[in-house]
Design a protein around this motif. Structure first.
Motif, PDB file in Angstrom:
ATOM      1  N   SER A   3       0.813  -1.221   0.000  1.00 18.30           N
ATOM      2  CA  SER A   3       0.000   0.000   0.000  1.00 18.30           C
ATOM      3  C   SER A   3       0.846   1.269   0.000  1.00 18.30           C
ATOM      4  O   SER A   3       0.380   2.331  -0.385  1.00 18.30           O
ATOM      5  CB  SER A   3      -0.949   0.013   1.200  1.00 18.30           C
ATOM      6  OG  SER A   3      -0.212  -0.096   2.397  1.00 18.30           O
ATOM      7  N   LYS A   8      -4.146   4.086  -6.937  1.00 18.56           N
ATOM      8  CA  LYS A   8      -4.760   3.976  -5.613  1.00 18.56           C
ATOM      9  C   LYS A   8      -5.959   4.912  -5.613  1.00 18.56           C
ATOM     10  O   LYS A   8      -5.805   6.105  -5.858  1.00 18.56           O
ATOM     11  CB  LYS A   8      -3.775   4.404  -4.522  1.00 18.56           C
ATOM     12  CG  LYS A   8      -2.512   3.574  -4.474  1.00 18.56           C
ATOM     13  CD  LYS A   8      -1.548   4.124  -3.449  1.00 18.56           C
ATOM     14  CE  LYS A   8      -0.216   3.414  -3.523  1.00 18.56           C
ATOM     15  NZ  LYS A   8       0.762   3.941  -2.582  1.00 18.56           N
ATOM     16  N   VAL A  14      -6.432  -0.559  -4.057  1.00 16.74           N
ATOM     17  CA  VAL A  14      -5.150  -0.485  -4.750  1.00 16.74           C
ATOM     18  C   VAL A  14      -5.274  -1.366  -5.985  1.00 16.74           C
ATOM     19  O   VAL A  14      -5.616  -2.545  -5.879  1.00 16.74           O
ATOM     20  CB  VAL A  14      -3.999  -0.979  -3.839  1.00 16.74           C
ATOM     21  CG1 VAL A  14      -2.673  -0.899  -4.557  1.00 16.74           C
ATOM     22  CG2 VAL A  14      -3.954  -0.177  -2.547  1.00 16.74           C
ATOM     23  N   GLN A  32      -7.170  -1.769   0.591  1.00 19.41           N
ATOM     24  CA  GLN A  32      -6.004  -1.213   1.297  1.00 19.41           C
ATOM     25  C   GLN A  32      -5.555  -2.180   2.388  1.00 19.41           C
ATOM     26  O   GLN A  32      -4.364  -2.388   2.596  1.00 19.41           O
ATOM     27  CB  GLN A  32      -6.401   0.146   1.903  1.00 19.41           C
ATOM     28  CG  GLN A  32      -5.259   0.902   2.521  1.00 19.41           C
ATOM     29  CD  GLN A  32      -4.506   1.728   1.503  1.00 19.41           C
ATOM     30  OE1 GLN A  32      -5.066   2.098   0.481  1.00 19.41           O
ATOM     31  NE2 GLN A  32      -3.260   1.992   1.772  1.00 19.41           N
ATOM     32  N   ASN A  37      -1.887  -4.020   2.723  1.00 16.79           N
ATOM     33  CA  ASN A  37      -1.027  -3.885   3.898  1.00 16.79           C
ATOM     34  C   ASN A  37      -0.413  -5.218   4.321  1.00 16.79           C
ATOM     35  O   ASN A  37       0.587  -5.244   5.018  1.00 16.79           O
ATOM     36  CB  ASN A  37      -1.808  -3.287   5.074  1.00 16.79           C
ATOM     37  CG  ASN A  37      -2.039  -1.812   4.900  1.00 16.79           C
ATOM     38  OD1 ASN A  37      -1.277  -1.115   4.235  1.00 16.79           O
ATOM     39  ND2 ASN A  37      -3.112  -1.310   5.483  1.00 16.79           N
TER      40      ASN A  37
END
Length: 70
Positions: free
Chosen positions: A5, A44, A49, A62, A66
């Motif tokens: 991210s 994004k 994303v 997102q 991560n």
């Protein structure tokens, strides 16, 4: 190492590690997010994303991004 991210848009990165629960890791692996694969952030937007991985364009949240370390 950083989460996907935070990766720079348009820059090719290598996936180092995929985290999360076993179920989440399996789902991401089925989409092509495996250690050693290259991934490029396309854009994004709206908490999602969009990435190119294994010659496919995929939108992930997102939160999922991560869990993917590059």
């Amino acid at each position: 190492m950083m989460p996907l991210s935070l990766a720079t848009q348009g820059e090719e990165n290598m996936i180092r590690r995929v985290g999360g629960s076993a179920e989440v890791r399996l789902h991401l692996e089925e989409l092509g997010f495996v250690a050693g694969a290259t991934v490029t952030v396309v854009s994004k937007m709206g908490g999602n994303v969009i990435v190119n991985v294994k010659e496919s364009r995929i939108a992930i949240s997102q939160e999922m991004a991560n869990k993917i370390m590059v």
